[in-house]
Design a protein around this motif. Structure first.
Motif, PDB file in Angstrom:
ATOM      1  N   ASN A 209       0.947  -1.361  -0.001  1.00 46.99           N
ATOM      2  CA  ASN A 209      -0.062  -0.030   0.017  1.00 46.99           C
ATOM      3  C   ASN A 209       0.844   1.367  -0.040  1.00 46.99           C
ATOM      4  O   ASN A 209       2.025   1.122   0.414  1.00 46.99           O
ATOM      5  CB  ASN A 209      -0.854   0.072   1.358  1.00 46.99           C
ATOM      6  CG  ASN A 209      -1.714  -1.188   1.289  1.00 46.99           C
ATOM      7  OD1 ASN A 209      -2.742  -1.337   0.521  1.00 46.99           O
ATOM      8  ND2 ASN A 209      -1.596  -2.115   2.313  1.00 46.99           N
TER       9      ASN A 209
ATOM     10  N   ARG B 248       0.751   3.476   2.175  1.00 45.56           N
ATOM     11  CA  ARG B 248       1.154   3.514   3.500  1.00 45.56           C
ATOM     12  C   ARG B 248       2.628   3.262   3.816  1.00 45.56           C
ATOM     13  O   ARG B 248       3.190   3.578   4.541  1.00 45.56           O
ATOM     14  CB  ARG B 248       0.128   3.100   4.278  1.00 45.56           C
ATOM     15  CG  ARG B 248       0.397   2.613   5.789  1.00 45.56           C
ATOM     16  CD  ARG B 248      -0.735   2.067   6.444  1.00 45.56           C
ATOM     17  NE  ARG B 248      -0.750   1.639   7.865  1.00 45.56           N
ATOM     18  CZ  ARG B 248      -0.021   0.520   8.106  1.00 45.56           C
ATOM     19  NH1 ARG B 248       0.428  -0.301   7.313  1.00 45.56           N
ATOM     20  NH2 ARG B 248       0.200   0.133   9.582  1.00 45.56           N
ATOM     21  N   ASP B 249       2.417   1.762   3.253  1.00 45.40           N
ATOM     22  CA  ASP B 249       4.237   1.228   3.600  1.00 45.40           C
ATOM     23  C   ASP B 249       5.303   2.344   2.998  1.00 45.40           C
ATOM     24  O   ASP B 249       6.248   2.249   3.423  1.00 45.40           O
ATOM     25  CB  ASP B 249       3.885  -0.256   2.891  1.00 45.40           C
ATOM     26  CG  ASP B 249       3.158  -0.948   3.057  1.00 45.40           C
ATOM     27  OD1 ASP B 249       2.641  -1.026   4.381  1.00 45.40           O
ATOM     28  OD2 ASP B 249       2.368  -1.829   2.465  1.00 45.40           O
TER      29      ASP B 249
ATOM     30  N   TYR C 242       4.911   9.087   6.925  1.00 43.33           N
ATOM     31  CA  TYR C 242       3.785   8.527   7.465  1.00 43.33           C
ATOM     32  C   TYR C 242       3.329   9.771   8.595  1.00 43.33           C
ATOM     33  O   TYR C 242       4.192   9.704   9.467  1.00 43.33           O
ATOM     34  CB  TYR C 242       3.840   7.308   7.870  1.00 43.33           C
ATOM     35  CG  TYR C 242       2.446   6.703   8.185  1.00 43.33           C
ATOM     36  CD1 TYR C 242       1.442   6.500   7.284  1.00 43.33           C
ATOM     37  CD2 TYR C 242       2.190   5.886   9.646  1.00 43.33           C
ATOM     38  CE1 TYR C 242       0.167   5.856   7.562  1.00 43.33           C
ATOM     39  CE2 TYR C 242       1.292   5.176   9.628  1.00 43.33           C
ATOM     40  CZ  TYR C 242       0.113   5.234   8.811  1.00 43.33           C
ATOM     41  OH  TYR C 242      -1.032   4.607   9.099  1.00 43.33           O
TER      42      TYR C 242
ATOM     43  N   THR D 214       5.049   5.318  14.214  1.00 46.51           N
ATOM     44  CA  THR D 214       5.731   4.123  13.829  1.00 46.51           C
ATOM     45  C   THR D 214       6.931   3.683  14.824  1.00 46.51           C
ATOM     46  O   THR D 214       7.132   4.403  15.532  1.00 46.51           O
ATOM     47  CB  THR D 214       6.446   4.072  12.332  1.00 46.51           C
ATOM     48  OG1 THR D 214       7.327   5.180  12.221  1.00 46.51           O
ATOM     49  CG2 THR D 214       5.190   4.551  11.397  1.00 46.51           C
TER      50      THR D 214
ATOM     51  N   SER E  15       3.439  -0.741  11.203  1.00 47.77           N
ATOM     52  CA  SER E  15       3.720   0.896  11.522  1.00 47.77           C
ATOM     53  C   SER E  15       4.118   0.690  13.286  1.00 47.77           C
ATOM     54  O   SER E  15       5.416   0.697  13.277  1.00 47.77           O
ATOM     55  CB  SER E  15       2.529   1.618  11.604  1.00 47.77           C
ATOM     56  OG  SER E  15       1.391   1.181  12.277  1.00 47.77           O
TER      57      SER E  15
ATOM     58  N   ARG F 100      -9.967   5.246   8.275  1.00 48.93           N
ATOM     59  CA  ARG F 100      -8.528   4.476   8.371  1.00 48.93           C
ATOM     60  C   ARG F 100      -8.190   3.216   7.828  1.00 48.93           C
ATOM     61  O   ARG F 100      -6.998   2.648   7.274  1.00 48.93           O
ATOM     62  CB  ARG F 100      -8.228   4.336   9.862  1.00 48.93           C
ATOM     63  CG  ARG F 100      -7.800   5.911  10.387  1.00 48.93           C
ATOM     64  CD  ARG F 100      -6.398   6.420  10.437  1.00 48.93           C
ATOM     65  NE  ARG F 100      -5.666   5.477  11.301  1.00 48.93           N
ATOM     66  CZ  ARG F 100      -5.522   5.776  12.475  1.00 48.93           C
ATOM     67  NH1 ARG F 100      -6.290   6.641  13.099  1.00 48.93           N
ATOM     68  NH2 ARG F 100      -4.481   5.001  13.030  1.00 48.93           N
TER      69      ARG F 100
END
Length: 343
Positions: free
Chosen positions: A43, A45-46, A54, A58, A110, A288
């Protein structure tokens, strides 16, 4: 073999900080299962976590990624409903199983170690069993994050109805997944991209209308033209600060904008959303992820309609391949999902 290759993010300044480590294969506890991971899906996000962009917490040296599909190798003695050989997928977090989203969940990849490893032990109660069918491990891995997020957007509040019009921004994993699900649910779809080639691919998946936002920078006006001035019922908002003003312009009265992505946040000031949203009685809903329950509902929907999520490209499980996969997604070259195969 008692050890496995695990990949961790070792630097705070980029994808090249992903490094391999040799670590023990865990044992399943009484209420857990040991899973052989067969595929991991990426994703955006990664990428943001690897690049330290981000916006949420994390942990250091985290194992990245949340989305995987695998096969059960070992079952704890008090586990019911699962057997060795079952195919399973997890939700993106062990803490969000049903109901409304709760703050502070430990999302995989995360603040909790993720799935970029060969084997993982997970609590049995969080897992979703998937059928062994014409849908392969890469395709099942591709529904975990983007699929549950889209299901949450479409059915987590005001349900999507046949005949509704959906605007999907871009041709990444969320939007392509949203396109496939929306078409199966009987909705009309409009999708945007800066690439005519990607828009042609979206048409092959059933997109009713496409808009190149480079050709039509005022793409909200084009959406209103397509809908005869009515606007769309639902916007899958992936851009963030750079696109939400036009989303507000082209959503209809009492429509829904699902705030999912932040791809165009950089360098953008906070837009004034209050008055446009108030005047049109628009629902702005932050998404989310989806819960385990929503993931289960999506799996049943996929089975009923015999759907499969398009996988653009699959990379191998070697450091150079994994770094290349992350950089491929970071460059926005993909259409739909990108996977790392461990088969």
């Amino acid at each position: 073999m008692s050890t496995q290759t695990v990949f961790r993010i070792t630097l705070k300044d980029g994808i090249d900080g992903i490094q391999a480590f040799n670590e023990p294969i865990p044992k399943a506890g009484q209420y857990e299962v040991l899973i052989k991971i067969r595929s991991v899906a990426l994703n955006y996000r990664d990428i943001a976590i690897a690049n330290s962009t981000y916006p949420l917490p994390t942990k250091d040296q985290v194992i990245p990624t949340s989305d995987m599909a695998g096969e059960i190798l070992e079952v704890g003695e008090h586990v019911d409903g699962f057997s060795v050989g079952d195919w399973v997928i997890p939700p993106v977090t062990a803490d969000y199983l049903y109901g409304p989203f709760k703050e502070g969940v430990d999302a995989y990849g995360s603040v909790a170690d993720g799935m970029l490893r060969e084997y993982v032990v997970l609590p049995a109660h969080i897992l979703v069993k998937v059928p062994k069918s014409n849908i392969n491990f890469n395709q099942w891995a591709s529904v975990v994050g983007t699929g549950s997020t889209i299901w949450n957007a479409y059915y987590g509040n005001t349900p999507l109805k046949p005949g509704d019009t959906i605007l999907l921004q871009g041709t990444g994993g969320v939007s392509i997944t949203g396109l496939v699900v929306a078409k199966a649910a009987g909705a009309k779809t409009i999708i945007t991209s800066s690439s005519d080639e990607k828009l042609e691919y979206a048409k092959s998946l059933g997109a009713d209308y496409t808009i190149n936002y480079k050709t039509h920078p005022d793409w909200a006006a084009e959406v209103l033209r397509i809908t005869d001035g009515r606007g769309v019922d639902h916007v899958i908002e992936n851009g963030g600060l750079g696109t939400v003003e036009q989303s507000l312009e082209c959503v209809k009265e009492s429509g829904i904008i699902s705030l999912i992505g932040f791809l165009s946040n950089e360098g953008k000031s906070q837009p004034d959303m209050l008055m446009p949203a108030l005047i049109k009685a628009v629902m702005l809903r932050g998404i989310r992820a989806g819960s385990k329950q929503q993931l289960e509902e999506l799996v049943r929907f996929i089975g009923k309609h015999n759907l499969s999520m398009p996988v653009d490209k699959t990379f191998g499980y070697h450091r150079e391949d994994i770094v290349a996969a992350f950089k491929y997604v970071a460059a926005g070259k993909h259409i739909g999902k990108v996977c790392i195969s461990l088969n």
